[in-house]
Motif scaffolding. Structure first.
Motif, PDB file in Angstrom:
ATOM      1  N   ALA A   1       0.840  -1.205   0.000  1.00  0.00           N
ATOM      2  CA  ALA A   1       0.000   0.000   0.000  1.00  0.00           C
ATOM      3  C   ALA A   1       0.872   1.252   0.000  1.00  0.00           C
ATOM      4  CB  ALA A   1      -0.930  -0.006   1.209  1.00  0.00           C
ATOM      5  N   TRP A   2       1.952   1.207   0.765  1.00  0.00           N
ATOM      6  CA  TRP A   2       2.862   2.368   0.831  1.00  0.00           C
ATOM      7  C   TRP A   2       3.461   2.635  -0.547  1.00  0.00           C
ATOM      8  CZ3 TRP A   2       8.068   3.081  -0.076  1.00  0.00           C
ATOM      9  CH2 TRP A   2       8.591   4.298   0.346  1.00  0.00           C
ATOM     10  N   LYS A   3       3.934   1.581  -1.195  1.00  0.00           N
ATOM     11  CA  LYS A   3       4.557   1.750  -2.514  1.00  0.00           C
ATOM     12  C   LYS A   3       3.534   2.266  -3.535  1.00  0.00           C
ATOM     13  CE  LYS A   3       7.526  -0.709  -5.771  1.00  0.00           C
ATOM     14  NZ  LYS A   3       8.202  -1.977  -6.048  1.00  0.00           N
ATOM     15  N   ALA A   4       2.302   1.782  -3.475  1.00  0.00           N
ATOM     16  CA  ALA A   4       1.253   2.265  -4.387  1.00  0.00           C
ATOM     17  C   ALA A   4       1.003   3.753  -4.173  1.00  0.00           C
ATOM     18  CB  ALA A   4      -0.027   1.459  -4.188  1.00  0.00           C
ATOM     19  N   TYR A   5       0.973   4.177  -2.894  1.00  0.00           N
ATOM     20  CA  TYR A   5       0.794   5.605  -2.616  1.00  0.00           C
ATOM     21  C   TYR A   5       1.969   6.411  -3.169  1.00  0.00           C
ATOM     22  CZ  TYR A   5       1.073  10.070  -0.387  1.00  0.00           C
ATOM     23  OH  TYR A   5       1.220  11.408  -0.190  1.00  0.00           O
ATOM     24  N   ILE A   6       3.182   5.917  -2.965  1.00  0.00           N
ATOM     25  CA  ILE A   6       4.368   6.637  -3.443  1.00  0.00           C
ATOM     26  C   ILE A   6       4.303   6.805  -4.954  1.00  0.00           C
ATOM     27  CG2 ILE A   6       6.891   6.538  -3.702  1.00  0.00           C
ATOM     28  CD1 ILE A   6       5.931   7.375  -0.884  1.00  0.00           C
ATOM     29  N   ARG A   7       3.865   5.795  -5.660  1.00  0.00           N
ATOM     30  CA  ARG A   7       3.745   5.895  -7.125  1.00  0.00           C
ATOM     31  C   ARG A   7       2.744   6.982  -7.515  1.00  0.00           C
ATOM     32  NH1 ARG A   7       8.347   4.366  -7.148  1.00  0.00           N
ATOM     33  NH2 ARG A   7       8.828   2.162  -7.143  1.00  0.00           N
ATOM     34  N   LYS A   8       1.630   7.079  -6.780  1.00  0.00           N
ATOM     35  CA  LYS A   8       0.654   8.147  -7.045  1.00  0.00           C
ATOM     36  C   LYS A   8       1.260   9.515  -6.726  1.00  0.00           C
ATOM     37  CE  LYS A   8      -3.478   5.388  -6.193  1.00  0.00           C
ATOM     38  NZ  LYS A   8      -4.643   5.176  -5.315  1.00  0.00           N
ATOM     39  N   LEU A   9       2.010   9.594  -5.625  1.00  0.00           N
ATOM     40  CA  LEU A   9       2.672  10.847  -5.256  1.00  0.00           C
ATOM     41  C   LEU A   9       3.677  11.262  -6.322  1.00  0.00           C
ATOM     42  CD1 LEU A   9       3.287  13.110  -3.185  1.00  0.00           C
ATOM     43  CD2 LEU A   9       4.910  11.512  -2.114  1.00  0.00           C
ATOM     44  N   GLU A  10       4.436  10.304  -6.833  1.00  0.00           N
ATOM     45  CA  GLU A  10       5.407  10.607  -7.892  1.00  0.00           C
ATOM     46  C   GLU A  10       4.697  11.170  -9.123  1.00  0.00           C
ATOM     47  OE1 GLU A  10       8.976   7.355  -7.235  1.00  0.00           O
ATOM     48  OE2 GLU A  10       7.157   6.699  -8.276  1.00  0.00           O
ATOM     49  N   ALA A  11       3.589  10.548  -9.511  1.00  0.00           N
ATOM     50  CA  ALA A  11       2.848  11.003 -10.687  1.00  0.00           C
ATOM     51  C   ALA A  11       2.303  12.416 -10.479  1.00  0.00           C
ATOM     52  CB  ALA A  11       1.710  10.034 -11.005  1.00  0.00           C
ATOM     53  N   ALA A  12       1.793  12.679  -9.295  1.00  0.00           N
ATOM     54  CA  ALA A  12       1.207  13.997  -9.017  1.00  0.00           C
ATOM     55  C   ALA A  12       2.265  15.087  -8.867  1.00  0.00           C
ATOM     56  CB  ALA A  12       0.350  13.932  -7.759  1.00  0.00           C
ATOM     57  N   SER A  13       3.428  14.726  -8.337  1.00  0.00           N
ATOM     58  CA  SER A  13       4.457  15.733  -8.048  1.00  0.00           C
ATOM     59  C   SER A  13       5.496  15.870  -9.144  1.00  0.00           C
ATOM     60  CB  SER A  13       5.174  15.387  -6.738  1.00  0.00           C
ATOM     61  OG  SER A  13       5.943  14.196  -6.891  1.00  0.00           O
ATOM     62  N   GLY A  14       5.655  14.844  -9.972  1.00  0.00           N
ATOM     63  CA  GLY A  14       6.713  14.853 -10.969  1.00  0.00           C
ATOM     64  C   GLY A  14       8.089  14.551 -10.383  1.00  0.00           C
ATOM     65  N   VAL A  15       8.130  14.032  -9.157  1.00  0.00           N
ATOM     66  CA  VAL A  15       9.390  13.712  -8.480  1.00  0.00           C
ATOM     67  C   VAL A  15       9.495  12.198  -8.336  1.00  0.00           C
ATOM     68  CG1 VAL A  15      10.705  13.931  -6.328  1.00  0.00           C
ATOM     69  CG2 VAL A  15       9.394  15.882  -7.192  1.00  0.00           C
ATOM     70  N   THR A  16      10.607  11.626  -8.785  1.00  0.00           N
ATOM     71  CA  THR A  16      10.861  10.202  -8.576  1.00  0.00           C
ATOM     72  C   THR A  16      11.417  10.015  -7.177  1.00  0.00           C
ATOM     73  OG1 THR A  16      11.301   9.878 -10.921  1.00  0.00           O
ATOM     74  CG2 THR A  16      12.139   8.186  -9.414  1.00  0.00           C
ATOM     75  N   VAL A  17      10.794   9.148  -6.409  1.00  0.00           N
ATOM     76  CA  VAL A  17      11.196   8.943  -5.018  1.00  0.00           C
ATOM     77  C   VAL A  17      12.051   7.680  -4.924  1.00  0.00           C
ATOM     78  CG1 VAL A  17      10.379   8.522  -2.660  1.00  0.00           C
ATOM     79  CG2 VAL A  17       9.118  10.088  -4.164  1.00  0.00           C
TER      80      VAL A  17
END
Length: 172
Positions: free
Chosen positions: A8-24
């Motif tokens: 679940a954490w990784k799925a959220y991070i992927r959404k955050l990356e898409a929304a922010s344009g930042v690769t985490v």
């Protein structure tokens, strides 16, 4: 914050990356992505962050330990209790700093045991009101958390309340 569930954490991070344009890939990237989203919400008129947590946490880890824990999460591996609390502490401290920088109020509502009905969670999603009062010691970690921001001059306006009225004197 859902570091107890790596998928679940990784799925959220992927959404955050898409929304922010930042690769985490490291903790600093996570902060950068969150700050970009915080700025987007600020520009849209937001001035309050609301955080529901079971109990305060205040485990201060060096960034190298945070990076190592995030690497494990990205591999789908669980992190230990101390690492989980360290990640949550670091994220909340950085969100507090963002709030202070932009003049936001930070609301911490504590004391709920979340998602007690699997059926309701599957129907309506997590954190939709199927909770109960929790009762844990909160004064020491809450004080350390708030004091860390205050010592840096980064303590935003903050609202504290607990679902359990017996804790109100501690929060006061």
């Amino acid at each position: 914050m859902a570091v107890e569930d790596p998928a679940a954490w990784k799925a959220y991070i992927r959404k955050l990356e898409a929304a922010s344009g930042v690769t985490v890939t490291r903790y600093a990237d996570l902060v950068s992505a969150l700050d970009k989203r915080h700025l987007a919400f600020h520009e849209a008129g937001s001035r309050l962050s609301d955080h529901g947590i079971e109990k305060p946490f205040a485990v201060l880890l060096p960034e190298s330990a945070l990076d190592a824990a995030l690497a494990r999460l990205f591999r789908g591996e669980a992190v230990g209790e101390t690492e989980a609390a360290g990640i949550k502490t670091a994220v909340m401290l950085d969100v507090g700093r963002m709030n202070a920088k932009r003049g936001w109020t930070m609301q911490l509502h504590m004391g709920a045991i979340r998602n007690l009905s699997s059926r309701m969670v599957s129907s309506f999603g997590p954190d939709t009101g199927f909770d109960a009062i929790g009762d844990d010691h909160m004064a020491k970690p809450l004080a350390l958390f708030l004091d860390t921001l205050d010592r840096e001059g980064s303590l935003p306006k903050t609202i504290l309340y607990d679902i359990n009225p017996a804790s109100n004197e501690v929060l006061g």
